[in-house]
Design an enzyme around this catalytic site. Structure first.
Site, short mmCIF file in Angstrom:
data_model
loop_
_atom_site.label_atom_id
_atom_site.label_comp_id
_atom_site.label_asym_id
_atom_site.label_seq_id
_atom_site.Cartn_x
_atom_site.Cartn_y
_atom_site.Cartn_z
N TRP A 36 -39.50 -15.95 35.85
CA TRP A 36 -39.75 -16.74 37.06
C TRP A 36 -40.81 -16.07 37.91
O TRP A 36 -40.80 -14.84 38.05
CB TRP A 36 -38.44 -16.83 37.85
N ASP A 39 -44.11 -16.59 45.18
CA ASP A 39 -45.31 -16.31 45.99
C ASP A 39 -46.32 -15.33 45.38
O ASP A 39 -45.93 -14.28 44.86
CB ASP A 39 -44.92 -15.66 47.32
N GLN A 55 -44.05 -12.48 43.28
CA GLN A 55 -42.59 -12.47 43.27
C GLN A 55 -42.16 -12.82 41.86
O GLN A 55 -42.62 -13.83 41.29
CB GLN A 55 -42.06 -13.48 44.29
N PHE A 98 -39.39 -8.31 48.42
CA PHE A 98 -39.91 -9.62 48.78
C PHE A 98 -41.43 -9.54 49.00
O PHE A 98 -42.05 -8.49 48.82
CB PHE A 98 -39.19 -10.15 50.03
N SER A 99 -41.99 -10.64 49.48
CA SER A 99 -43.45 -10.79 49.49
C SER A 99 -44.18 -9.78 50.38
O SER A 99 -43.62 -9.25 51.34
CB SER A 99 -43.82 -12.20 49.93
N GLU A 222 -42.79 -18.45 56.97
CA GLU A 222 -42.91 -17.44 55.93
C GLU A 222 -44.38 -17.20 55.58
O GLU A 222 -45.25 -18.03 55.86
CB GLU A 222 -42.17 -17.91 54.67
N TRP A 305 -40.31 -25.35 46.90
CA TRP A 305 -38.93 -24.87 46.74
C TRP A 305 -37.98 -26.03 46.46
O TRP A 305 -36.99 -25.89 45.75
CB TRP A 305 -38.46 -24.11 47.98
C1 FRU Z 1 -41.34 -17.64 50.27
C2 FRU Z 1 -40.27 -16.58 50.23
C3 FRU Z 1 -40.70 -15.39 51.08
C4 FRU Z 1 -39.92 -14.27 50.49
C5 FRU Z 1 -39.92 -14.61 49.03
C6 FRU Z 1 -38.69 -14.20 48.28
O1 FRU Z 1 -41.44 -18.40 49.12
O2 FRU Z 1 -39.06 -17.11 50.67
O3 FRU Z 1 -40.48 -15.57 52.46
O4 FRU Z 1 -40.52 -13.04 50.75
O5 FRU Z 1 -40.09 -16.01 48.95
O6 FRU Z 1 -38.86 -14.37 46.91
#
Ligand code: FRU
Length: 496
Positions: A36, A39, A55, A98-99, A222, A305
């Site tokens: 998978w 971002d 990600q 995370f990102s 985000e 999403w």
């Molecule tokens: C956006 C998000 C970010 C986060 C990441 C987690 O798509 O929700 O805010 O860092 O994905 O995978």
């Protein structure tokens, strides 16, 4: 030092990636190959090459504990996969890396700045989540997390800021200093973008709130990005739970671009224009880099999403990046066109000029699923034109329709016959400006996607398609009469 978690991810890639049949993957849109992705992260220049992290959960085609995957390219089209860069292997990031973003340091190292997520169990059994900003240093392949992590935590939030929704730092260098924008949630529960400043990227100071939703444009904001372009400043963000305000904003997790002058004293973007970044059904979390030749280039996750709960079981990957796009600001709008490097991969040109069409037509030599096609549509005024449609990925019961309506001044894309189950949203209509009713479309197809660029970048719209590859027809249909020019190329990308 390579942790056990990172070693496992790299070993999995080493064994699985060579087993993937290349024809299953997009030809020039980046995926994880396995697993998978979401971002784009750390999109930046390092030692003369463009790096992109993302990600990543390598072990399955669903979101789970976030690693950072890694690839690089010299021309934005041919990507070289690199070993997984980071795993969630520290107490402070055990729930996920995370990102975040990346910069090249003067000492030759590459600096990654990311959000570390940690969960803690409360006495009553429920869980608390904490998000902090952390660093890792590396050489373009291997990264070491900084011993002083985290470098920005709840203590550096404005009054009432959220320590749970505090993520996605975008770092840049300017006049010898470091800056970062970070997404946060205000006391009103809706999004804000915070600015931080640092002398050395290790110790950071909070500077202020650049812009906030105030419950107008979605909730948590985000993945921010902030840069100067064509005399103004641009803030990109991806709001969760946007309320529909059509045709500009559709409901759900979508994207927002704010444009205006930047008041540095007050740390405030004076927003003069706001728009959706991409008018398709798959586009989220864009990030940009500044190329050495001065171009501002953007890439995004080509996915919403809202539709991640389905994908074709036969594909080894989930999640694709968009084509990298060159950005400009013109007339208060964000313009975007595919990077010009794509044109060097064109072959088998087919050109038709001033064709008068009414009814349905196929053109000799115009078909395919890896295609770059430019169509100029002009209504023939005497007869009028109700709609003009281009059907791509067509064959059997499949097709994807791009329908231009000079009367409604809109384009509608319908992918209800593009391989998706009925619960996935399939149509999107958006406005186009069309002087004399003339519209220029550029359509880029790459096996599992279609990106559309309208009027030389005035609007872009991205869609994943899961149509079988045999459906490679392209048809044109005029209700009324249109005069069109068509220029079509195959895109052939040889991977090493
Ligand atoms: C956006 C998000 C970010 C986060 C990441 C987690 O798509 O929700 O805010 O860092 O994905 O995978």
């Amino acid at each position: 030092m390579t942790s056990e978690l990172l070693r496992r991810a790299r070993e999995y890639e080493r064994v699985r990636l060579p087993e993937i049949r290349p024809g299953l993957l997009p030809a020039f849109h980046l995926t994880g190959g396995v697993g998978w992705i979401n971002d784009p992260n750390g999109f930046s220049v390092y030692r003369g090459e463009y790096h992109l992290f993302f990600q990543y959960y390598p072990f399955g085609t669903y979101w789970s504990s976030m690693h950072w995957g890694h690839a690089k390219t010299k021309d934005f089209i041919r990507w070289e996969r690199l070993p997984c860069a980071m795993a969630p292997d520290e107490p402070y990031d055990g729930y996920g890396c995370f990102s975040g973003s990346a910069v090249e340091l003067d000492d030759g190292r590459q600096l990654l700045m990311y959000t570390a997520v940690r969960k803690e169990r409360r006495e009553d059994g429920s869980e608390d989540e904490f998000q902090t900003q952390c660093l890792a240093f590396g050489d373009g392949t291997d990264y070491e997390k900084y011993a002083g992590n985290p470098v920005i935590s709840a203590g550096e939030l404005p009054a009432g800021g959220s320590a749970r929704d505090f993520r996605d730092p975008k770092i840049w260098r300017e006049d010898g200093r470091y800056y970062a924008v970070v997404g946060n949630r205000c006391p009103d529960g809706t999004g804000a973008i915070l600015l931080y400043e640092s002398e050395n990227a290790l110790r950071w100071q909070y500077r202020g709130i650049l812009a906030a939703s105030a419950d107008r444009r979605g909730r948590m904001w985000e993945c921010p990005d902030f840069f100067a372009l064509d005399g103004l400043h641009v803030l990109l963000t991806s709001p969760q739970e946007m309320r529909a305000d059509e045709p500009e904003f559709i409901q759900g997790n979508t994207t927002l671009c704010l444009i205006g002058p930047y008041d540095r004293e007050r740390v405030r973007l004076e927003t003069e224009h706001e728009q959706t970044i991409d008018y398709g059904l798959d586009f989220y979390a864009p990030q940009t880099l500044l190329a050495p030749d001065g171009r501002r280039i953007m890439i995004a996750w080509m996915q919403f999403w809202d539709s991640v709960n389905w994908h074709p079981p036969e594909l080894p990957f989930f999640g694709q990046m968009t084509l990298p796009r060159e950005l400009r600001v013109r007339n208060g709008r964000l313009y975007q066109m595919p990077v010009r490097e794509l044109e060097t991969y064109r072959s088998a040109k087919k050109e038709y000029r001033s064709l008068i069409l009414s009814g349905e037509t196929e053109l000799e030599g115009v078909r395919g699923r890896c295609v770059d096609m430019i169509v100029l549509i002009r209504p023939e005024t005497e007869d009028g034109l109700d709609t003009f449609s281009i059907h791509v990925a067509a064959g059997g019961s499949f097709d994807t329709e791009i329908r231009y309506s000079p009367i409604r001044h809109t384009i509608l894309v319908d992918r209800s016959r593009s391989g998706f189950p009925p619960h996935i949203r399939s149509t999107r209509e958006f406005p186009v400006s069309a002087e004399d009713g003339t519209v220029a479309l550029r359509v880029i197809l790459d096996r599992w996607s279609m990106e559309l660029f309208v009027n030389h970048g005035e609007r872009a719209a991205s869609f994943t398609l899961y149509t079988p590859q045999e459906a490679d027809g392209i048809r044109f249909r005029a209700r009324g009469t249109a005069r069109i020019d068509v220029e079509k190329y195959d895109l052939e990308i040889e991977h090493e």
